[in-house]
Design a protein around this motif. Structure first.
Motif, PDB file in Angstrom:
ATOM      1  N   SER A  29       0.824  -1.200   0.000  1.00  0.00           N
ATOM      2  CA  SER A  29       0.000   0.000   0.000  1.00  0.00           C
ATOM      3  C   SER A  29       0.863   1.257   0.000  1.00  0.00           C
ATOM      4  N   LYS A  30       0.944   1.909  -1.161  1.00  0.00           N
ATOM      5  CA  LYS A  30       1.688   3.167  -1.254  1.00  0.00           C
ATOM      6  C   LYS A  30       0.960   4.278  -0.501  1.00  0.00           C
ATOM      7  N   VAL A  31      -0.375   4.205  -0.462  1.00  0.00           N
ATOM      8  CA  VAL A  31      -1.159   5.208   0.249  1.00  0.00           C
ATOM      9  C   VAL A  31      -0.814   5.182   1.737  1.00  0.00           C
ATOM     10  N   SER A  32      -0.647   3.987   2.303  1.00  0.00           N
ATOM     11  CA  SER A  32      -0.273   3.874   3.718  1.00  0.00           C
ATOM     12  C   SER A  32       1.080   4.517   3.975  1.00  0.00           C
ATOM     13  N   LEU A  33       2.017   4.300   3.085  1.00  0.00           N
ATOM     14  CA  LEU A  33       3.349   4.885   3.245  1.00  0.00           C
ATOM     15  C   LEU A  33       3.278   6.407   3.209  1.00  0.00           C
ATOM     16  N   ILE A  34       2.551   6.944   2.254  1.00  0.00           N
ATOM     17  CA  ILE A  34       2.453   8.395   2.113  1.00  0.00           C
ATOM     18  C   ILE A  34       1.705   9.007   3.295  1.00  0.00           C
ATOM     19  N   ALA A  35       0.540   8.443   3.634  1.00  0.00           N
ATOM     20  CA  ALA A  35      -0.265   9.002   4.725  1.00  0.00           C
ATOM     21  C   ALA A  35       0.430   8.808   6.071  1.00  0.00           C
ATOM     22  N   GLY A  36       0.925   7.614   6.333  1.00  0.00           N
ATOM     23  CA  GLY A  36       1.617   7.360   7.595  1.00  0.00           C
ATOM     24  C   GLY A  36       2.856   8.216   7.731  1.00  0.00           C
ATOM     25  N   GLY A  37       3.594   8.349   6.633  1.00  0.00           N
ATOM     26  CA  GLY A  37       4.790   9.174   6.660  1.00  0.00           C
ATOM     27  C   GLY A  37       4.475  10.645   6.874  1.00  0.00           C
ATOM     28  N   ILE A  64      -4.631  18.202  16.095  1.00  0.00           N
ATOM     29  CA  ILE A  64      -5.258  18.200  14.771  1.00  0.00           C
ATOM     30  C   ILE A  64      -4.845  16.953  13.996  1.00  0.00           C
ATOM     31  N   VAL A  65      -3.559  16.600  14.067  1.00  0.00           N
ATOM     32  CA  VAL A  65      -3.080  15.383  13.397  1.00  0.00           C
ATOM     33  C   VAL A  65      -3.816  14.165  13.943  1.00  0.00           C
ATOM     34  N   ALA A  66      -3.903  14.062  15.278  1.00  0.00           N
ATOM     35  CA  ALA A  66      -4.581  12.916  15.887  1.00  0.00           C
ATOM     36  C   ALA A  66      -6.054  12.874  15.494  1.00  0.00           C
ATOM     37  N   LEU A  67      -6.707  14.028  15.434  1.00  0.00           N
ATOM     38  CA  LEU A  67      -8.118  14.085  15.047  1.00  0.00           C
ATOM     39  C   LEU A  67      -8.316  13.629  13.603  1.00  0.00           C
ATOM     40  N   LEU A  68      -7.463  14.090  12.705  1.00  0.00           N
ATOM     41  CA  LEU A  68      -7.575  13.694  11.295  1.00  0.00           C
ATOM     42  C   LEU A  68      -7.318  12.203  11.105  1.00  0.00           C
ATOM     43  N   VAL A  69      -6.275  11.696  11.755  1.00  0.00           N
ATOM     44  CA  VAL A  69      -5.965  10.267  11.634  1.00  0.00           C
ATOM     45  C   VAL A  69      -7.088   9.438  12.250  1.00  0.00           C
ATOM     46  N   MET A  70      -7.591   9.867  13.411  1.00  0.00           N
ATOM     47  CA  MET A  70      -8.666   9.133  14.065  1.00  0.00           C
ATOM     48  C   MET A  70      -9.906   9.080  13.166  1.00  0.00           C
ATOM     49  N   GLY A  71     -10.283  10.196  12.582  1.00  0.00           N
ATOM     50  CA  GLY A  71     -11.443  10.217  11.700  1.00  0.00           C
ATOM     51  C   GLY A  71     -11.281   9.315  10.494  1.00  0.00           C
ATOM     52  N   SER A  72     -10.122   9.390   9.876  1.00  0.00           N
ATOM     53  CA  SER A  72      -9.853   8.577   8.692  1.00  0.00           C
ATOM     54  C   SER A  72      -9.842   7.083   9.020  1.00  0.00           C
ATOM     55  N   MET A  73      -9.167   6.729  10.099  1.00  0.00           N
ATOM     56  CA  MET A  73      -9.058   5.311  10.465  1.00  0.00           C
ATOM     57  C   MET A  73     -10.369   4.759  11.020  1.00  0.00           C
ATOM     58  N   ARG A  76     -12.416   3.990   8.015  1.00  0.00           N
ATOM     59  CA  ARG A  76     -11.921   2.776   7.367  1.00  0.00           C
ATOM     60  C   ARG A  76     -12.317   1.530   8.169  1.00  0.00           C
ATOM     61  N   PHE A  77     -12.248   1.627   9.499  1.00  0.00           N
ATOM     62  CA  PHE A  77     -12.651   0.504  10.346  1.00  0.00           C
ATOM     63  C   PHE A  77     -14.137   0.181  10.153  1.00  0.00           C
ATOM     64  N   MET A  78     -14.962   1.209  10.068  1.00  0.00           N
ATOM     65  CA  MET A  78     -16.404   0.982   9.868  1.00  0.00           C
ATOM     66  C   MET A  78     -16.683   0.316   8.526  1.00  0.00           C
ATOM     67  N   GLU A  79     -15.877   0.631   7.523  1.00  0.00           N
ATOM     68  CA  GLU A  79     -16.062   0.036   6.201  1.00  0.00           C
ATOM     69  C   GLU A  79     -15.558  -1.397   6.139  1.00  0.00           C
ATOM     70  N   THR A  80     -14.399  -1.675   6.730  1.00  0.00           N
ATOM     71  CA  THR A  80     -13.768  -2.991   6.587  1.00  0.00           C
ATOM     72  C   THR A  80     -14.060  -3.939   7.742  1.00  0.00           C
ATOM     73  N   LYS A  81     -14.427  -3.384   8.895  1.00  0.00           N
ATOM     74  CA  LYS A  81     -14.650  -4.169  10.123  1.00  0.00           C
ATOM     75  C   LYS A  81     -13.391  -4.914  10.573  1.00  0.00           C
ATOM     76  N   LYS A  82     -12.221  -4.477  10.109  1.00  0.00           N
ATOM     77  CA  LYS A  82     -10.951  -5.085  10.501  1.00  0.00           C
ATOM     78  C   LYS A  82     -10.292  -4.203  11.547  1.00  0.00           C
ATOM     79  N   PHE A  83      -9.991  -4.818  12.714  1.00  0.00           N
ATOM     80  CA  PHE A  83      -9.384  -4.052  13.791  1.00  0.00           C
ATOM     81  C   PHE A  83      -7.967  -3.613  13.435  1.00  0.00           C
ATOM     82  N   MET A  84      -7.237  -4.482  12.757  1.00  0.00           N
ATOM     83  CA  MET A  84      -5.871  -4.149  12.367  1.00  0.00           C
ATOM     84  C   MET A  84      -5.846  -3.736  10.906  1.00  0.00           C
ATOM     85  N   PRO A  85      -5.290  -2.629  10.568  1.00  0.00           N
ATOM     86  CA  PRO A  85      -4.675  -1.616  11.414  1.00  0.00           C
ATOM     87  C   PRO A  85      -5.617  -0.467  11.766  1.00  0.00           C
ATOM     88  N   ALA A  86      -6.759  -0.378  11.062  1.00  0.00           N
ATOM     89  CA  ALA A  86      -7.600   0.818  11.177  1.00  0.00           C
ATOM     90  C   ALA A  86      -8.169   1.023  12.574  1.00  0.00           C
TER      91      ALA A  86
END
Length: 124
Positions: A29-37, A64-73, A76-86
């Motif tokens: 996942s290149k998106v994970s690398l870019i967003a996580g980085g 603000i960073v924590a709020l944005l990451v929390m919202g995004s993840m 994603r968790f609600m869509e995938t229902k996967k605890f890891m990593p979202a």
């Protein structure tokens, strides 16, 4: 530089976000690398701002960073229902956000971490 609880929390959070991005990239996942980085670097920058004396702006940036990451993840968790990593990342981000808000509201952003058994005397 005097590390505070807020700067240490944000620094560790930033490193974990970067590590998560690298792990996502190793899974393809290149998106994970870019967003996580990107968010990880922002959290580390917020930690540096906090540690070097501008406590409130650094903590606000980290929040603000924590709020944005929390919202995004959380989304994603609600869509995938996967605890890891979202799910795990959303919970970690919520914890960081709560800690940052508590530190800002208590106004204890300028208290450096010291050993309780060591007294620090003011120079005369």
């Amino acid at each position: 530089m005097t590390p505070t609880i807020g700067s240490i929390v944000l620094f560790v959070y930033g490193l974990l976000l970067i590590l998560g991005g690298v792990m996502g990239a190793s899974a393809g996942s290149k998106v994970s690398l870019i967003a996580g980085g990107a968010f990880g670097v922002l959290a580390v920058v917020a930690a540096a701002i906090t540690a070097y004396g501008s406590n409130r702006p650094g903590l606000i940036l980290g929040g603000i960073v924590a709020l944005l990451v929390m919202g995004s993840m959380a989304q994603r968790f609600m869509e995938t229902k996967k605890f890891m990593p979202a799910g795990m990342t959303a919970i970690l981000s919520l914890i960081v956000l709560v800690l940052v808000v508590v530190i800002v509201l208590r106004g204890s952003t300028s208290k450096p971490m010291t050993d309780p058994g060591v007294s620090v005397e003011e120079p005369r």
